[in-house]
Design a protein around this motif. Structure first.
Motif, PDB file in Angstrom:
ATOM      1  N   GLY A   1       3.230  21.044 -11.056  1.00 54.90           N
ATOM      2  CA  GLY A   1       3.855  19.849 -11.634  1.00 54.90           C
ATOM      3  C   GLY A   1       4.215  18.818 -10.579  1.00 54.90           C
ATOM      4  N   ILE A   2       4.738  19.291  -9.443  1.00 55.94           N
ATOM      5  CA  ILE A   2       5.111  18.378  -8.359  1.00 55.94           C
ATOM      6  C   ILE A   2       3.865  17.743  -7.739  1.00 55.94           C
ATOM      7  N   VAL A   3       2.853  18.571  -7.462  1.00 53.10           N
ATOM      8  CA  VAL A   3       1.649  18.065  -6.791  1.00 53.10           C
ATOM      9  C   VAL A   3       0.893  17.085  -7.684  1.00 53.10           C
ATOM     10  N   ILE A   4       0.602  17.480  -8.914  1.00 55.62           N
ATOM     11  CA  ILE A   4      -0.220  16.633  -9.787  1.00 55.62           C
ATOM     12  C   ILE A   4       0.553  15.377 -10.206  1.00 55.62           C
ATOM     13  N   GLY A   5       1.819  15.529 -10.552  1.00 56.13           N
ATOM     14  CA  GLY A   5       2.632  14.350 -10.874  1.00 56.13           C
ATOM     15  C   GLY A   5       2.753  13.419  -9.673  1.00 56.13           C
ATOM     16  N   GLY A   6       2.917  14.011  -8.478  1.00 58.88           N
ATOM     17  CA  GLY A   6       3.019  13.218  -7.254  1.00 58.88           C
ATOM     18  C   GLY A   6       1.726  12.479  -6.925  1.00 58.88           C
TER      19      GLY A   6
ATOM     20  N   PHE B   1       5.899   8.581 -26.542  1.00 63.61           N
ATOM     21  CA  PHE B   1       6.674   9.808 -26.752  1.00 63.61           C
ATOM     22  C   PHE B   1       7.331  10.337 -25.481  1.00 63.61           C
ATOM     23  N   GLY B   2       7.032   9.756 -24.336  1.00 66.91           N
ATOM     24  CA  GLY B   2       7.715  10.081 -23.098  1.00 66.91           C
ATOM     25  C   GLY B   2       7.443  11.472 -22.573  1.00 66.91           C
ATOM     26  N   LEU B   3       8.487  12.086 -22.042  1.00 64.81           N
ATOM     27  CA  LEU B   3       8.360  13.372 -21.366  1.00 64.81           C
ATOM     28  C   LEU B   3       7.875  14.499 -22.278  1.00 64.81           C
ATOM     29  N   PRO B   4       8.254  14.546 -23.574  1.00 63.33           N
ATOM     30  CA  PRO B   4       7.668  15.589 -24.429  1.00 63.33           C
ATOM     31  C   PRO B   4       6.141  15.502 -24.512  1.00 63.33           C
ATOM     32  N   ALA B   5       5.592  14.294 -24.465  1.00 66.20           N
ATOM     33  CA  ALA B   5       4.130  14.132 -24.476  1.00 66.20           C
ATOM     34  C   ALA B   5       3.528  14.668 -23.187  1.00 66.20           C
ATOM     35  N   VAL B   6       4.218  14.480 -22.061  1.00 67.44           N
ATOM     36  CA  VAL B   6       3.735  15.013 -20.790  1.00 67.44           C
ATOM     37  C   VAL B   6       3.736  16.541 -20.845  1.00 67.44           C
ATOM     38  N   ALA B   7       4.813  17.130 -21.360  1.00 67.86           N
ATOM     39  CA  ALA B   7       4.901  18.595 -21.444  1.00 67.86           C
ATOM     40  C   ALA B   7       3.809  19.146 -22.358  1.00 67.86           C
TER      41      ALA B   7
ATOM     42  N   THR C   1      -5.144  15.518 -16.415  1.00 64.45           N
ATOM     43  CA  THR C   1      -5.267  14.099 -16.767  1.00 64.45           C
ATOM     44  C   THR C   1      -3.960  13.551 -17.325  1.00 64.45           C
ATOM     45  N   VAL C   2      -3.315  14.322 -18.178  1.00 60.70           N
ATOM     46  CA  VAL C   2      -2.052  13.874 -18.772  1.00 60.70           C
ATOM     47  C   VAL C   2      -0.973  13.766 -17.707  1.00 60.70           C
ATOM     48  N   VAL C   3      -0.896  14.740 -16.825  1.00 60.18           N
ATOM     49  CA  VAL C   3       0.147  14.729 -15.795  1.00 60.18           C
ATOM     50  C   VAL C   3      -0.116  13.611 -14.780  1.00 60.18           C
ATOM     51  N   LEU C   4      -1.378  13.417 -14.420  1.00 59.94           N
ATOM     52  CA  LEU C   4      -1.714  12.296 -13.540  1.00 59.94           C
ATOM     53  C   LEU C   4      -1.324  10.967 -14.197  1.00 59.94           C
ATOM     54  N   SER C   5      -1.612  10.844 -15.478  1.00 61.22           N
ATOM     55  CA  SER C   5      -1.225   9.627 -16.213  1.00 61.22           C
ATOM     56  C   SER C   5       0.287   9.477 -16.244  1.00 61.22           C
ATOM     57  N   GLY C   6       0.992  10.595 -16.429  1.00 61.96           N
ATOM     58  CA  GLY C   6       2.453  10.554 -16.400  1.00 61.96           C
ATOM     59  C   GLY C   6       2.971  10.065 -15.060  1.00 61.96           C
ATOM     60  N   GLY C   7       2.334  10.508 -13.967  1.00 56.25           N
ATOM     61  CA  GLY C   7       2.713  10.028 -12.637  1.00 56.25           C
ATOM     62  C   GLY C   7       2.473   8.541 -12.475  1.00 56.25           C
TER      63      GLY C   7
END
Length: 196
Positions: A135-140, A10-16, A25-31
């Motif tokens: 969002g920047i820190v956890i995704g990064g 589902f891409g970015l909507p799943a991350v949001a 956990t979801v944002v880390l996985s997205g990164g």
């Protein structure tokens, strides 16, 4: 279905949505998935910030609008709630900027802030800033961890070793969260040694 499979499908909507409901956990996985080239990193960071911001605004509004409702009152009876209010009173701006980084405070804090005297406009601005940073820190971190896994195991195939990377990332995130939580608890106990 696993977190990484949901994000891949589902891409970015799943991350949001994951950032709004679950968090790190979801944002880390997205990164991690962005490191694999399946999603743009800036998109993961933006989706995480938007999901986190929206969820915290909803919880804030629930606390502000329904502070006398039995469900909100039930939340206010938790021991964590009084700790949140004490920290909010002592460090209002700092706490609003930091609560999403503190384990155990993420959901209850915006409700507590909503029941406080903090103006809604101030919360919106600080919440937006904190959500972007989060969002920047956890995704990064997730993206960088993908690089570390790649160095350790060689170039990862698009779907290979992802489960191992996620498991290791969750272990590291759990350890960091427990450390931060222990330090916060010691800080709170130093302020008020009567806290149970």
């Amino acid at each position: 279905m696993s977190i990484e499979a949901l994000i891949a499908q589902f891409g970015l909507p799943a991350v949001a949505l994951g950032a709004a409901l679950e968090g790190e956990t979801v944002v880390l996985s997205g990164g991690l998935i962005a490191h694999q080239g399946l999603l743009p990193l800036h998109g993961v960071m933006a989706a995480a910030a938007i999901g986190s911001f929206v969820a915290d605004q909803v919880f804030f509004l629930l606390g502000r609008r329904f502070r006398t409702h039995r469900l909100v009152r039930k939340v206010t009876e938790r021991p964590t709630f009084s700790r949140v209010l004490r920290l909010l009173e002592r460090y209002p701006t700092g706490f609003i900027l930091a609560f999403r980084f503190l384990y155990g405070f993420r959901t209850i804090s915006p409700i507590a802030i909503g029941t406080s005297a903090v103006p809604a406009r101030r919360f919106v601005l600080l919440n937006a800033l904190a959500a972007v940073v989060w969002g920047i820190v956890i995704g990064g971190i997730g993206y960088s961890f993908g690089g570390a896994v790649e160095l350790a195991f060689g170039h990862l195939r698009r779907h290979g070793h992802l489960a191992l990377a996620i498991a290791a990332l969750v272990a590291v995130a759990t350890a960091i969260t427990l450390l931060v939580r222990a330090r916060l608890r010691r800080s709170i106990e130093a302020e008020d040694p009567n806290i149970p």
